[in-house]
Enzyme design. Structure first.
Site, PDB file in Angstrom:
ATOM      1  N   CYS A 157      -5.240   6.161  -3.615  1.00  0.00           N
ATOM      2  CA  CYS A 157      -4.541   4.870  -3.623  1.00  0.00           C
ATOM      3  C   CYS A 157      -3.136   5.151  -4.138  1.00  0.00           C
ATOM      4  O   CYS A 157      -2.974   5.547  -5.301  1.00  0.00           O
ATOM      5  CB  CYS A 157      -5.254   3.859  -4.504  1.00  0.00           C
ATOM      6  N   CYS A 173       0.866  -1.178   0.000  1.00  0.00           N
ATOM      7  CA  CYS A 173       0.000   0.000   0.000  1.00  0.00           C
ATOM      8  C   CYS A 173       0.900   1.224   0.000  1.00  0.00           C
ATOM      9  O   CYS A 173       1.622   1.465   0.977  1.00  0.00           O
ATOM     10  CB  CYS A 173      -0.914  -0.007   1.220  1.00  0.00           C
TER      11      CYS A 173
END
Length: 293
Positions: free
Chosen positions: A230, A87
């Site tokens: 993101c 991530c």
């Protein structure tokens, strides 16, 4: 019910529950993670970051073999409790937590390595927060058609791997981007066995300003849903647009997401081209939560 301490943090609105577990004593079940991330009945987050020493988690063995100085491992879990490789926004929030809690230091000009399931990621301080080297990227070869609510027909996508899987779809206008209903999961044809994060992008007009590429993006994250940002998806979107634009496209990009703006940079290394992501990271509050046994 066991009670654990947590910190809430975010990077451009991509938010996380952070749990410190240095010695790897916690065994959080998927449903416990999902309960903490639930926005109605829990803390609310796009995912969970468990802060654990690389030496205290089985997956950390590969981390220490790659980089012995990578003391800390980012055990990242999606909002549904499932494990994820990486991530990008999470790495910056993870680094912010390590520094603020005194678990690590990042002197000027130095690098902070952290372990992830996608390998070691190196972070440095940047003007707007942190920059993370996401490592080598590649075209995955998974180029499905994507159907999404709000699009009149299925659109072709480009598969990009930046340590986790993405498919990027180009749209024709900001109006088309805003008309998407991402409360419904986009459908990939063919279906990818491990799924993928799906990015929808619109190039700016002009595409390049002062040598920097400009795009807007929305994203549907697997195991989560639509998120305000993101990090790896931002990198994938910039890489895809550069690929479509051709050899003269820039290697620096500014990506606008609903939660803010992130910067992406592509650069050569001895083992191939890497992509880096930079942006802010904030810690919001701390608390305690009781978990169901």
């Amino acid at each position: 019910m066991p009670t654990i301490a947590f910190t809430k943090g975010h990077g451009t609105g991509n938010d996380f529950v952070i749990v410190a577990d240095p010695d790897g004593e916690l065994d959080l079940r998927d449903e416990q993670v999902a309960a903490m991330c639930d926005r109605n009945f829990g803390i609310g987050a796009d995912g969970l970051l468990r802060v654990v020493r690389s030496s205290a988690i089985a997956e950390g063995a590969a981390t220490l073999a790659e980089e012995p100085d990578a003391e800390w491992f980012m055990d990242y879990r999606n909002a549904d409790g499932s494990k994820a490789q990486m991530c990008g926004n999470g790495t910056r929030v993870f680094a912010k937590y390590l520094l603020e809690s005194g678990l690590a230091q990042l002197p000027a000009g130095s690098t902070l390595p952290i372990g992830t399931r996608a390998g070691v990621r190196d972070l440095t301080a940047s003007a707007n927060g942190f920059q993370v080297d996401l490592g080598r990227w590649k075209l995955s070869g998974d180029d499905p058609l994507v159907r999404a609510r709000g699009l009149d027909v299925a659109r072709p996508a480009l598969g990009i791997d930046v340590g986790n899987p993405h498919v990027v779809v180009a749209l024709s206008s900001v109006a088309e981007l805003e008309a998407l209903d991402l409360s419904v999961i986009p459908i990939l044809d063919p279906v990818l066995p491990e799924g993928a994060n799906v990015e929808f992008v619109v190039p700016s007009d002009p595409l390049v300003q002062d040598g920097i590429g400009q795009i807007r993006m929305r994203v549907f994250e697997r195991g989560v849903g639509e998120t305000l940002s993101c990090g790896t998806g931002t990198a994938a979107a910039a890489l895809a647009v550069r690929h479509w634009a051709g050899a003269l496209a820039p290697h620096h990009w500014r990506v606008e997401v609903p939660g803010g703006t992130l910067a992406v940079r592509m650069f050569p290394t001895q083992d191939g081209e890497h992509v880096a992501l930079s942006g802010p990271a904030q810690l919001v509050y701390t608390g305690q939560i009781s978990l169901a046994d």
